[in-house]
Write an enzyme that holds these catalytic residues in place. Structure first.
Site, short mmCIF file in Angstrom:
data_model
loop_
_atom_site.label_atom_id
_atom_site.label_comp_id
_atom_site.label_asym_id
_atom_site.label_seq_id
_atom_site.Cartn_x
_atom_site.Cartn_y
_atom_site.Cartn_z
N ASP A 9 0.88 -1.17 0.00
CA ASP A 9 0.00 0.00 0.00
C ASP A 9 0.92 1.22 0.00
O ASP A 9 2.08 1.12 0.39
CB ASP A 9 -0.86 -0.05 1.27
CG ASP A 9 -1.62 1.21 1.52
OD1 ASP A 9 -2.22 1.73 0.58
OD2 ASP A 9 -1.62 1.70 2.68
N ASP A 11 -0.15 4.90 0.93
CA ASP A 11 -0.49 5.83 1.99
C ASP A 11 -0.44 5.15 3.36
O ASP A 11 -1.23 4.26 3.63
CB ASP A 11 -1.91 6.34 1.65
CG ASP A 11 -2.47 7.24 2.70
OD1 ASP A 11 -1.70 7.74 3.54
OD2 ASP A 11 -3.70 7.45 2.66
N GLY A 46 -7.67 4.14 2.70
CA GLY A 46 -7.80 3.08 1.69
C GLY A 46 -9.10 3.11 0.92
O GLY A 46 -9.32 2.33 0.01
N ARG A 49 -11.86 8.24 -3.30
CA ARG A 49 -12.21 9.66 -3.07
C ARG A 49 -13.73 9.87 -2.94
O ARG A 49 -14.20 10.48 -1.99
CB ARG A 49 -11.67 10.49 -4.24
CG ARG A 49 -11.60 11.97 -3.93
CD ARG A 49 -11.04 12.73 -5.12
NE ARG A 49 -9.78 12.19 -5.58
CZ ARG A 49 -9.21 12.47 -6.76
NH1 ARG A 49 -9.80 13.31 -7.58
NH2 ARG A 49 -8.07 11.92 -7.13
N SER A 116 -5.32 5.33 -4.74
CA SER A 116 -5.19 6.76 -5.03
C SER A 116 -4.92 7.03 -6.50
O SER A 116 -4.04 6.42 -7.10
CB SER A 116 -4.06 7.37 -4.19
OG SER A 116 -3.86 8.72 -4.60
N ASN A 118 -3.69 9.70 -7.37
CA ASN A 118 -2.50 10.56 -7.31
C ASN A 118 -1.22 9.77 -6.99
O ASN A 118 -0.18 10.38 -6.72
CB ASN A 118 -2.70 11.64 -6.25
CG ASN A 118 -3.87 12.55 -6.57
OD1 ASN A 118 -3.92 13.12 -7.66
ND2 ASN A 118 -4.81 12.68 -5.66
N ASP A 170 -1.76 -0.54 6.10
CA ASP A 170 -1.96 0.15 7.39
C ASP A 170 -3.43 0.39 7.71
O ASP A 170 -3.76 0.89 8.78
CB ASP A 170 -1.24 1.51 7.39
CG ASP A 170 -1.95 2.49 6.48
OD1 ASP A 170 -2.27 2.11 5.35
OD2 ASP A 170 -2.20 3.63 6.93
P1 B16 Z 1 -7.09 10.01 -4.19
P2 B16 Z 1 -4.01 4.03 -0.43
C1 B16 Z 1 -5.95 5.86 -0.53
O1 B16 Z 1 -4.63 5.49 -0.76
C2 B16 Z 1 -6.06 6.68 0.74
O2 B16 Z 1 -5.76 5.88 1.87
C3 B16 Z 1 -7.47 7.22 0.90
O3 B16 Z 1 -7.56 8.00 2.07
C4 B16 Z 1 -7.83 8.05 -0.34
O4 B16 Z 1 -9.16 8.53 -0.25
C5 B16 Z 1 -7.67 7.16 -1.57
O5 B16 Z 1 -6.33 6.68 -1.64
C6 B16 Z 1 -7.99 7.91 -2.85
O6 B16 Z 1 -7.00 8.88 -3.06
O7 B16 Z 1 -8.14 10.99 -3.77
O8 B16 Z 1 -5.69 10.57 -4.19
O9 B16 Z 1 -7.43 9.31 -5.49
O10 B16 Z 1 -4.08 3.87 1.06
O11 B16 Z 1 -4.81 2.99 -1.18
O12 B16 Z 1 -2.60 4.18 -0.94
MG MG Z 2 -2.86 3.02 3.46
#
Ligand code: B16
Ligand code: MG
Length: 217
Positions: A9, A11, A46, A49, A116, A118, A170
């Site tokens: 993962d 984040d 996780g 959005r 994400s 991003n 996490d």
């Molecule tokens: P984005 P991961 C997740 O990343 C985040 O934990 C989560 O809080 C967020 O809403 C999601 O990505 C979407 O992110 O808005 O940047 O597309 O934990 O899967 O790495």
């Molecule tokens: Mg995470």
């Protein structure tokens, strides 16, 4: 079956972007007239959005038209990107560099499994774009965690079966995704929150590759 790959993962495992997601969502909630706590934020980790926005609006007792929701999600993302743009390789979490060196030495393959959209930008900012053999992010999947898609796609792209992979997560939703995908899951964080994981440690800094392989095989 022996372990061939580690799926990470992003984040909360490689970098702490959760704090930036939290700050941006909190700002949005405050503008809408309510607040979110750190405990509530655990439920957003996780989660995609739009699903995060739905949980936040439900928490604040608001129902809004889809058009407005798209606008709010874009606003949150702009604030988030502003925060993330200041990240550097120094933001990589303690223990990651040493753990990745051990992973390479052991001949294991690696994939990123992040929902994400991003993730690519963040990997660029922290200088880890070349660190993974496969990158599965929010642009490649249709279902966020706890659906296993992000990890099953990672395993498939590397050419391994789920039982040959270990997931590092996490978040509660991410641990569930790895378990539903049929993988051995290492939870990074608190054992109370990540009770579903096969093994729990405070962070990658507290683990060695040898130890993980011994427990997962
Ligand atoms: P984005 P991961 C997740 O990343 C985040 O934990 C989560 O809080 C967020 O809403 C999601 O990505 C979407 O992110 O808005 O940047 O597309 O934990 O899967 O790495
Ligand atoms: Mg995470």
């Amino acid at each position: 079956m022996s372990i061939k790959a580690f799926l990470f993962d992003l984040d909360g495992v490689i970098v702490d972007t959760a704090i930036y997601h939290y700050q941006a969502w909190k700002r949005l909630a405050n503008e809408l007239g309510f607040d979110i706590s750190e405990a509530f934020n655990e439920r957003l980790k996780g989660v995609s959005r739009m699903e995060s926005l739905d949980l936040i609006l439900e928490h604040g007792g608001l129902t809004l038209p889809d058009e407005k929701k798209v606008e709010l999600a874009a606003q949150k993302n702009a604030w988030y990107l502003e925060l993330v743009s200041r990240m550097t390789p120094e933001d990589i979490l303690p223990g990651v560099a040493s753990f990745f060196a051990q992973v390479r030495k052991a001949g294991l393959k690696t994939a990123l499994g992040s929902v994400s959209k991003n993730a690519g930008t963040i990997l660029d900012r922290i200088g880890m774009s070349e660190a993974f053999d496969a990158v599965i992010d929010g642009n490649k999947i249709s279902k966020g965690k706890p659906d296993p898609e992000v990890f099953t796609k990672g395993a498939a792209e590397l050419g391994f079966s789920p039982t040959e992979c270990v997931v590092f997560e996490d978040a509660v939703a991410g641990v569930e995704a790895g378990k539903r995908g049929g993988m051995f899951v290492v939870g990074l964080g608190s054992p109370e929150i990540l009770a579903q994981a096969d093994l729990v440690a405070p962070s990658l800094e507290a683990l060695t590759v040898e130890e993980v392989l011994a427990k997962a095989s």
